[in-house]
Write a protein that holds these residues in place. Sequence first.
Motif, PDB file in Angstrom:
ATOM      1  N   CYS A   1     -19.787 -42.693 -31.600  1.00 26.25           N
ATOM      2  CA  CYS A   1     -19.813 -42.233 -30.204  1.00 26.25           C
ATOM      3  C   CYS A   1     -19.279 -40.812 -30.084  1.00 26.25           C
ATOM      4  CB  CYS A   1     -18.997 -43.182 -29.323  1.00 26.25           C
ATOM      5  SG  CYS A   1     -19.598 -44.885 -29.299  1.00 26.25           S
ATOM      6  N   LYS A   2     -18.203 -40.516 -30.795  1.00 23.80           N
ATOM      7  CA  LYS A   2     -17.609 -39.186 -30.770  1.00 23.80           C
ATOM      8  C   LYS A   2     -18.521 -38.166 -31.433  1.00 23.80           C
ATOM      9  CE  LYS A   2     -14.269 -35.992 -30.727  1.00 23.80           C
ATOM     10  NZ  LYS A   2     -13.951 -35.226 -29.512  1.00 23.80           N
ATOM     11  N   ALA A   3     -19.069 -38.520 -32.604  1.00 29.13           N
ATOM     12  CA  ALA A   3     -19.955 -37.600 -33.320  1.00 29.13           C
ATOM     13  C   ALA A   3     -21.199 -37.300 -32.492  1.00 29.13           C
ATOM     14  CB  ALA A   3     -20.341 -38.195 -34.671  1.00 29.13           C
ATOM     15  N   PHE A   4     -21.757 -38.322 -31.873  1.00 31.89           N
ATOM     16  CA  PHE A   4     -22.951 -38.167 -31.051  1.00 31.89           C
ATOM     17  C   PHE A   4     -22.671 -37.271 -29.846  1.00 31.89           C
ATOM     18  CE2 PHE A   4     -25.174 -39.887 -27.252  1.00 31.89           C
ATOM     19  CZ  PHE A   4     -26.464 -39.492 -27.569  1.00 31.89           C
ATOM     20  N   PHE A   5     -21.542 -37.475 -29.199  1.00 32.96           N
ATOM     21  CA  PHE A   5     -21.233 -36.728 -27.978  1.00 32.96           C
ATOM     22  C   PHE A   5     -20.938 -35.259 -28.284  1.00 32.96           C
ATOM     23  CE2 PHE A   5     -18.720 -35.280 -24.379  1.00 32.96           C
ATOM     24  CZ  PHE A   5     -19.414 -35.817 -23.309  1.00 32.96           C
ATOM     25  N   ASP A   6     -20.322 -34.978 -29.415  1.00 36.25           N
ATOM     26  CA  ASP A   6     -19.854 -33.625 -29.719  1.00 36.25           C
ATOM     27  C   ASP A   6     -20.893 -32.741 -30.395  1.00 36.25           C
ATOM     28  OD1 ASP A   6     -17.454 -34.167 -28.593  1.00 36.25           O
ATOM     29  OD2 ASP A   6     -16.307 -34.257 -30.455  1.00 36.25           O
ATOM     30  N   ILE A   7     -21.956 -33.323 -30.926  1.00 37.21           N
ATOM     31  CA  ILE A   7     -22.957 -32.500 -31.597  1.00 37.21           C
ATOM     32  C   ILE A   7     -23.555 -31.530 -30.583  1.00 37.21           C
ATOM     33  CG2 ILE A   7     -24.897 -34.072 -31.188  1.00 37.21           C
ATOM     34  CD1 ILE A   7     -25.862 -33.446 -34.017  1.00 37.21           C
ATOM     35  N   LYS A   8     -23.779 -30.293 -30.996  1.00 37.73           N
ATOM     36  CA  LYS A   8     -24.150 -29.255 -30.036  1.00 37.73           C
ATOM     37  C   LYS A   8     -25.552 -29.439 -29.467  1.00 37.73           C
ATOM     38  CE  LYS A   8     -25.735 -25.827 -33.492  1.00 37.73           C
ATOM     39  NZ  LYS A   8     -25.626 -26.708 -34.660  1.00 37.73           N
ATOM     40  N   GLU A   9     -26.451 -30.026 -30.247  1.00 35.22           N
ATOM     41  CA  GLU A   9     -27.819 -30.227 -29.758  1.00 35.22           C
ATOM     42  C   GLU A   9     -27.880 -31.335 -28.720  1.00 35.22           C
ATOM     43  OE1 GLU A   9     -28.136 -28.241 -33.694  1.00 35.22           O
ATOM     44  OE2 GLU A   9     -27.099 -30.035 -32.985  1.00 35.22           O
TER      45      GLU A   9
ATOM     46  N   VAL B   1     -33.200 -27.518 -28.979  1.00 33.69           N
ATOM     47  CA  VAL B   1     -32.285 -28.545 -28.484  1.00 33.69           C
ATOM     48  C   VAL B   1     -32.202 -29.769 -29.382  1.00 33.69           C
ATOM     49  CG1 VAL B   1     -32.590 -27.885 -26.077  1.00 33.69           C
ATOM     50  CG2 VAL B   1     -34.116 -29.604 -27.065  1.00 33.69           C
ATOM     51  N   VAL B   2     -32.904 -29.775 -30.501  1.00 30.46           N
ATOM     52  CA  VAL B   2     -32.995 -30.999 -31.290  1.00 30.46           C
ATOM     53  C   VAL B   2     -32.295 -30.858 -32.639  1.00 30.46           C
ATOM     54  CG1 VAL B   2     -35.156 -30.438 -32.468  1.00 30.46           C
ATOM     55  CG2 VAL B   2     -34.583 -32.826 -32.047  1.00 30.46           C
ATOM     56  N   SER B   3     -31.679 -31.951 -33.079  1.00 33.54           N
ATOM     57  CA  SER B   3     -31.098 -32.035 -34.416  1.00 33.54           C
ATOM     58  C   SER B   3     -31.732 -33.216 -35.120  1.00 33.54           C
ATOM     59  CB  SER B   3     -29.579 -32.236 -34.330  1.00 33.54           C
ATOM     60  OG  SER B   3     -29.035 -32.500 -35.597  1.00 33.54           O
ATOM     61  N   ILE B   4     -32.390 -32.972 -36.257  1.00 28.74           N
ATOM     62  CA  ILE B   4     -33.058 -34.031 -37.000  1.00 28.74           C
ATOM     63  C   ILE B   4     -32.157 -34.458 -38.156  1.00 28.74           C
ATOM     64  CG2 ILE B   4     -35.121 -34.683 -38.287  1.00 28.74           C
ATOM     65  CD1 ILE B   4     -36.626 -32.502 -36.798  1.00 28.74           C
ATOM     66  N   ASN B   5     -31.771 -35.726 -38.181  1.00 30.61           N
ATOM     67  CA  ASN B   5     -30.819 -36.228 -39.171  1.00 30.61           C
ATOM     68  C   ASN B   5     -31.395 -37.387 -39.958  1.00 30.61           C
ATOM     69  OD1 ASN B   5     -28.070 -34.848 -38.670  1.00 30.61           O
ATOM     70  ND2 ASN B   5     -28.796 -35.387 -36.632  1.00 30.61           N
TER      71      ASN B   5
ATOM     72  N   GLY C   1     -26.716 -37.906 -48.335  1.00 32.45           N
ATOM     73  CA  GLY C   1     -25.585 -37.831 -49.242  1.00 32.45           C
ATOM     74  C   GLY C   1     -24.285 -37.459 -48.599  1.00 32.45           C
ATOM     75  N   CYS C   2     -24.023 -37.926 -47.381  1.00 37.14           N
ATOM     76  CA  CYS C   2     -22.805 -37.559 -46.673  1.00 37.14           C
ATOM     77  C   CYS C   2     -21.703 -38.570 -46.956  1.00 37.14           C
ATOM     78  CB  CYS C   2     -23.064 -37.489 -45.173  1.00 37.14           C
ATOM     79  SG  CYS C   2     -24.257 -36.229 -44.736  1.00 37.14           S
ATOM     80  N   PHE C   3     -20.946 -38.324 -47.985  1.00 35.98           N
ATOM     81  CA  PHE C   3     -19.834 -39.204 -48.314  1.00 35.98           C
ATOM     82  C   PHE C   3     -18.563 -38.366 -48.349  1.00 35.98           C
ATOM     83  CE2 PHE C   3     -23.570 -41.254 -49.945  1.00 35.98           C
ATOM     84  CZ  PHE C   3     -23.382 -42.569 -49.574  1.00 35.98           C
TER      85      PHE C   3
ATOM     86  N   GLU D   1     -23.039 -33.597 -37.486  1.00 37.10           N
ATOM     87  CA  GLU D   1     -24.361 -34.017 -37.941  1.00 37.10           C
ATOM     88  C   GLU D   1     -24.252 -34.954 -39.147  1.00 37.10           C
ATOM     89  OE1 GLU D   1     -23.384 -31.002 -37.343  1.00 37.10           O
ATOM     90  OE2 GLU D   1     -24.844 -29.879 -36.142  1.00 37.10           O
ATOM     91  N   GLN D   2     -23.400 -34.588 -40.104  1.00 38.36           N
ATOM     92  CA  GLN D   2     -23.221 -35.426 -41.286  1.00 38.36           C
ATOM     93  C   GLN D   2     -22.528 -36.735 -40.926  1.00 38.36           C
ATOM     94  OE1 GLN D   2     -21.024 -32.475 -43.486  1.00 38.36           O
ATOM     95  NE2 GLN D   2     -22.741 -32.025 -44.830  1.00 38.36           N
ATOM     96  N   ALA D   3     -21.609 -36.675 -39.967  1.00 41.92           N
ATOM     97  CA  ALA D   3     -20.910 -37.889 -39.548  1.00 41.92           C
ATOM     98  C   ALA D   3     -21.883 -38.897 -38.957  1.00 41.92           C
ATOM     99  CB  ALA D   3     -19.824 -37.541 -38.524  1.00 41.92           C
ATOM    100  N   ILE D   4     -22.825 -38.411 -38.148  1.00 44.46           N
ATOM    101  CA  ILE D   4     -23.834 -39.308 -37.574  1.00 44.46           C
ATOM    102  C   ILE D   4     -24.629 -39.970 -38.687  1.00 44.46           C
ATOM    103  CG2 ILE D   4     -25.999 -39.371 -36.267  1.00 44.46           C
ATOM    104  CD1 ILE D   4     -24.806 -37.244 -34.422  1.00 44.46           C
ATOM    105  N   ALA D   5     -25.075 -39.186 -39.666  1.00 44.72           N
ATOM    106  CA  ALA D   5     -25.862 -39.737 -40.770  1.00 44.72           C
ATOM    107  C   ALA D   5     -25.068 -40.764 -41.556  1.00 44.72           C
ATOM    108  CB  ALA D   5     -26.326 -38.606 -41.690  1.00 44.72           C
ATOM    109  N   SER D   6     -23.750 -40.541 -41.685  1.00 41.81           N
ATOM    110  CA  SER D   6     -22.926 -41.436 -42.500  1.00 41.81           C
ATOM    111  C   SER D   6     -22.703 -42.794 -41.846  1.00 41.81           C
ATOM    112  CB  SER D   6     -21.567 -40.783 -42.779  1.00 41.81           C
ATOM    113  OG  SER D   6     -20.767 -40.733 -41.609  1.00 41.81           O
ATOM    114  N   MET D   7     -23.066 -42.933 -40.575  1.00 43.33           N
ATOM    115  CA  MET D   7     -22.836 -44.188 -39.857  1.00 43.33           C
ATOM    116  C   MET D   7     -23.949 -45.206 -40.076  1.00 43.33           C
ATOM    117  SD  MET D   7     -19.947 -43.750 -38.317  1.00 43.33           S
ATOM    118  CE  MET D   7     -18.867 -42.348 -37.971  1.00 43.33           C
TER     119      MET D   7
END
Length: 388
Positions: free
Chosen positions: A62-70, A297-301, A306-308, A319-325
């Motif tokens: 929720c935090k990663a999604f809300f804070d991403i700039k796109e 306005v878009v971020s493609i994830n 490999g986000c560990f 962006e990496q945090a979203i992918a890691s979820m």
Amino acid sequence: MSFFETMQEKKPTCDLEGNGSNDVEGAVDWSLTRIHGSNTGYPSFKQAMKNNGLFIDKTLLCKAFFDIKETVICVSAPVGFGMLTNINILESFFHVVTLNDMPASTTFGICCYHNKPEIIPETAKAQRAELFEPTLLCQQLLPFFNDHFCQHPVIRINLAVRNVLSAIQQWVNSFNPKQLNDKQKACYDILSKTYAEITADLKNCRDNQQDYKTSPKALFACLSDFVGSISPERYIVIVDNCDMPFIELQGKPWDNEIRQMLLELLLQMLKDNDRLLKALLVGTYAFPLNELDLDSVVSINPAFNGCFQQQLKHPLTNEQAIASMFGYTESEVYEVAERLNINEQDKLLFDYYGGYNFGYKGSRFNCAQVFSCAAMIKGHQSSKLLSV
């Protein structure tokens, strides 16, 4: 003043005492892992938290999604890698309180105009807050939790299931018109009438083998007006199975016509929409975003880049945090095995399963298959005990 206006005047507060907040830009530790419960068989976030279900905490999403700039975030992942669970988490956290949050609430038909109970804001919010009490989001990011919990309307659209119509049905069923002011009531009546007319029209088209020509843009505009009347906060749009219609349309005689209609709907929702706060598009395959001209306005994830945390020199970006979820790491899989008391010998079965290896940073495991494998192992252990 209606209930919904009164609710917006008072910011939510969480009486839970977190273990200290690190809600500072760049300070979130995305590598934190927490496992809840021990009962398998509860696939959704709400069911798991209510029934002591086994659940790997992904609420920091929720935090990663809300804070991403796109504004628009698009995530692609294979089936079974937690997409539905993560959507449920986002909706449960951000969405304004509805009838579904009341104790023992049931699904109400659209025509049950006078039979819906009233929403009691304190009760509804407390009911949903119980889901998040033990989560990382509440315990680690308490200021963020208090600022955004139940504050942003969420429009959830599944492009595999009647798209906008399903979203309209959900919103109409979620509120008691007796609690609406005149403006909200007018929008509610228009929305209810539009839904009823289009549903009847669809049935008539099927019965008479006619083509249905009503644009979904008109439906979404009607829904947007109602959502805007309910809350002064901008809304969040979540589009599930965003790739499904484009896949199913390939080779069909009506491909171009329906594709254009869907693209116009997505443009209406995602571009130059003053009411839009954030949007999440989730699907399995690559989505034709190039046709939407959303580059700014878009971020493609892709969910597997490999986000560990333990293998990176610097903290993860949002962006990496979203992918890691999405999906489970190897350490999370073995924590599940520990929680289920799977012995060391049987843990080797997870090695044979292997997960999905996406490149050079390790494997990511299919959430559904992990629990399926665990259930198989536990069943094997039980049968061995019975045979002794």
